[in-house]
Structure formats: structure tokens, C-alpha cells
Write a protein that holds these residues in place. Structure first.
Motif, mmCIF file in Angstrom:
data_model
loop_
_atom_site.group_PDB
_atom_site.id
_atom_site.type_symbol
_atom_site.label_atom_id
_atom_site.label_comp_id
_atom_site.label_asym_id
_atom_site.label_seq_id
_atom_site.Cartn_x
_atom_site.Cartn_y
_atom_site.Cartn_z
ATOM 1 N N PRO A 1 -24.106 15.086 -36.233
ATOM 2 C CA PRO A 1 -25.210 15.972 -36.667
ATOM 3 C C PRO A 1 -26.103 16.389 -35.156
ATOM 4 C CG PRO A 1 -25.320 14.358 -38.283
ATOM 5 C CD PRO A 1 -24.023 13.961 -36.864
ATOM 6 N N ASP A 2 -26.124 17.818 -35.177
ATOM 7 C CA ASP A 2 -26.591 18.438 -34.039
ATOM 8 C C ASP A 2 -28.309 19.041 -34.427
ATOM 9 O OD1 ASP A 2 -26.178 20.440 -35.215
ATOM 10 O OD2 ASP A 2 -24.814 21.270 -33.922
ATOM 11 N N GLY A 3 -28.816 18.615 -35.402
ATOM 12 C CA GLY A 3 -30.068 18.797 -35.785
ATOM 13 C C GLY A 3 -30.794 17.829 -36.394
ATOM 14 N N PRO A 4 -31.877 17.963 -36.987
ATOM 15 C CA PRO A 4 -32.620 16.987 -37.879
ATOM 16 C C PRO A 4 -32.082 16.340 -38.964
ATOM 17 C CG PRO A 4 -34.168 18.691 -37.165
ATOM 18 C CD PRO A 4 -32.687 19.105 -36.601
ATOM 19 N N VAL A 5 -32.231 14.994 -39.113
ATOM 20 C CA VAL A 5 -31.554 14.377 -40.237
ATOM 21 C C VAL A 5 -32.525 13.577 -41.099
ATOM 22 C CG1 VAL A 5 -29.222 13.923 -38.842
ATOM 23 C CG2 VAL A 5 -31.195 11.888 -39.064
ATOM 24 N N PRO A 6 -32.175 13.262 -42.203
ATOM 25 C CA PRO A 6 -33.230 12.713 -43.190
ATOM 26 C C PRO A 6 -34.072 11.677 -42.668
ATOM 27 C CG PRO A 6 -31.304 13.088 -44.425
ATOM 28 C CD PRO A 6 -30.936 13.313 -43.005
ATOM 29 N N ASP A 7 -35.279 11.369 -42.972
ATOM 30 C CA ASP A 7 -36.078 10.266 -42.487
ATOM 31 C C ASP A 7 -35.551 9.083 -42.933
ATOM 32 O OD1 ASP A 7 -37.938 12.206 -41.340
ATOM 33 O OD2 ASP A 7 -39.376 12.304 -42.933
ATOM 34 N N GLY A 8 -35.312 8.261 -41.956
ATOM 35 C CA GLY A 8 -34.996 6.918 -42.359
ATOM 36 C C GLY A 8 -33.575 6.504 -42.033
#
Length: 205
Positions: A143-150
Motif C-alpha cells: 500500500p502506498d496510501g493510508p490503510v485502515p486504523d489498527g
């Protein structure tokens, strides 16, 4: 009623296997999938070549908010103690709206092997890949962007012990039933003859 392994060892068509799996409860499906050997999973992967092609919304159903994880319970065919064969692949839509999914592997081995981040994309346009499955889980990408919290911190698959398992690997996915898919692992372009089943959790996660 025949068991899943009976159907596979009788070379039942994938539509019959799907009918059987769809008639089970979620827990019953997981138990049935847990009985499969590598030979059974190989047979299932081969049979699934006749199933309808997967799309990304099989893994993250339409309407799921971005950066909300959908969990798929997995069991692989690696020569490991039984508890270590069970894992989850967790998928989420990226924020940028692109036609791909971010994901990683969760299980007992994550603390010492690593999370095995990946990007899942359609194989359309690559004829060799399309024959293996309509969606590829690609460990060449993370992933090169934000991923889910946690979720764990994103790290490249070339880092640490996970390089032995994930670096340079792709998993090609085929549909089995409404909730079940089957994957075949490749190292680069070489088939490893290792497989795994995935079963989507009810309600997405």
C-alpha cells in the motif's frame, strides 16, 4: 450428503462444490475447508477455472466504506503444524478510488514473519495471468496510501523474515462459491504448487 473432500476427490464440477458450500453455515464452511489437503486444494483450484471470474468486490463488497477492512479466513497447504496453516487476509479499498485493494496477512506467524502487505488488482490485459485467475494478490506491491486504523505499519516485503515468504510472490485467485475463493502461489512466474482457501467473514469483517 457428500463431504467437501468427497466432491473434490470425485472431480465434481465447481458448480456442484459451490452449491454444497453455499448450503452450509459460515462455521460449517470453515470446518469443511479445514479438512482439505494440498491435493484437494490443487483439485479445487483446477476445478475453479470453470467458475465465474472474480472481481475486486468479491473481496470487498460494493458499498463498503474506504479504509474499512473485510476479513477472509484462510487455510493454506504449506507443510506446517496445523495451527500455523490458519490465517486471515484482510482487504480494504484505498482512499484514492483506484481499481485495487490494499491488504495484509494476519495470523499466528505475523509477530515473527511480518504482515506480508500486498495490493490486489485485476489481471485483465495480461493473458498469462488471466488464465491463472481474474484477481492477483501482488506482494511486489505494498500500500502506498493510508490503510485502515489498527493495521500494522506498512513495510516492504523485502524486510526481515517475511522476505522468505512474501517477497517476489503473487497469489492468483479464482472464485469457488458465494463466499469462498482459492489461490495459487507463484514465485515470480514459477508456480509453487501451494494453494490456500479463503472464506469471507459474514458482514464483511
Amino acid at each position: 450428503m457428500p463431504e467437501l473432500i468427497d466432491l473434490l476427490r470425485q472431480n465434481a464440477p465447481v458448480a456442484r462444490v459451490a452449491e454444497y458450500l453455499d448450503g452450509l453455515t459460515h462455521d460449517e464452511r470453515l470446518r469443511a475447508l479445514s479438512t482439505t489437503t494440498r491435493a484437494d486444494q490443487r483439485a479445487l483450484y483446477n476445478a475453479a477455472s470453470a467458475a465465474p471470474a472474480l472481481t475486486l468486490d468479491f473481496f470487498v463488497p460494493s458499498g463498503t466504506p474506504r479504509r474499512v477492512a473485510v476479513h477472509h479466513k484462510g487455510r493454506n497447504s504449506l507443510p506446517l503444524p496445523s495451527p500455523l496453516r490458519f490465517f486471515e487476509k484482510r482487504f480494504a479499498l484505498p482512499e484514492d478510488g483506484s481499481a485495487r485493494l490494499f491488504g495484509y496477512n494476519e495470523g499466528l506467524t505475523r509477530s515473527w514473519i511480518g504482515p506480508g502487505f500486498f495490493v490486489a488488482v485485476p489481471t485483465a490485459g495480461n493473458l498469462a495471468w488471466q488464465e491463472r485467475g481474474a484477481v492477483v494478490i501482488d506482494y511486489f506491491q505494498v500500500p502506498d496510501g493510508p490503510v485502515p486504523d489498527g493495521w500494522p505499519r506498512v513495510v516492504p516485503n523485502s524486510k526481515g523474515l517475511q522476505s522468505v515468504v512474501y517477497d517476489g510472490t503473487r497469489d492468483f485467485m479464482r472464485r469457488v462459491s458465494k463466499d469462498v475463493s482459492i489461490g495459487a502461489a507463484f514465485k515470480g512466474e514459477k508456480a509453487l504448487d501451494h494453494y490456500f482457501t479463503l472464506c469471507r467473514e459474514p458482514g464483511g469483517a
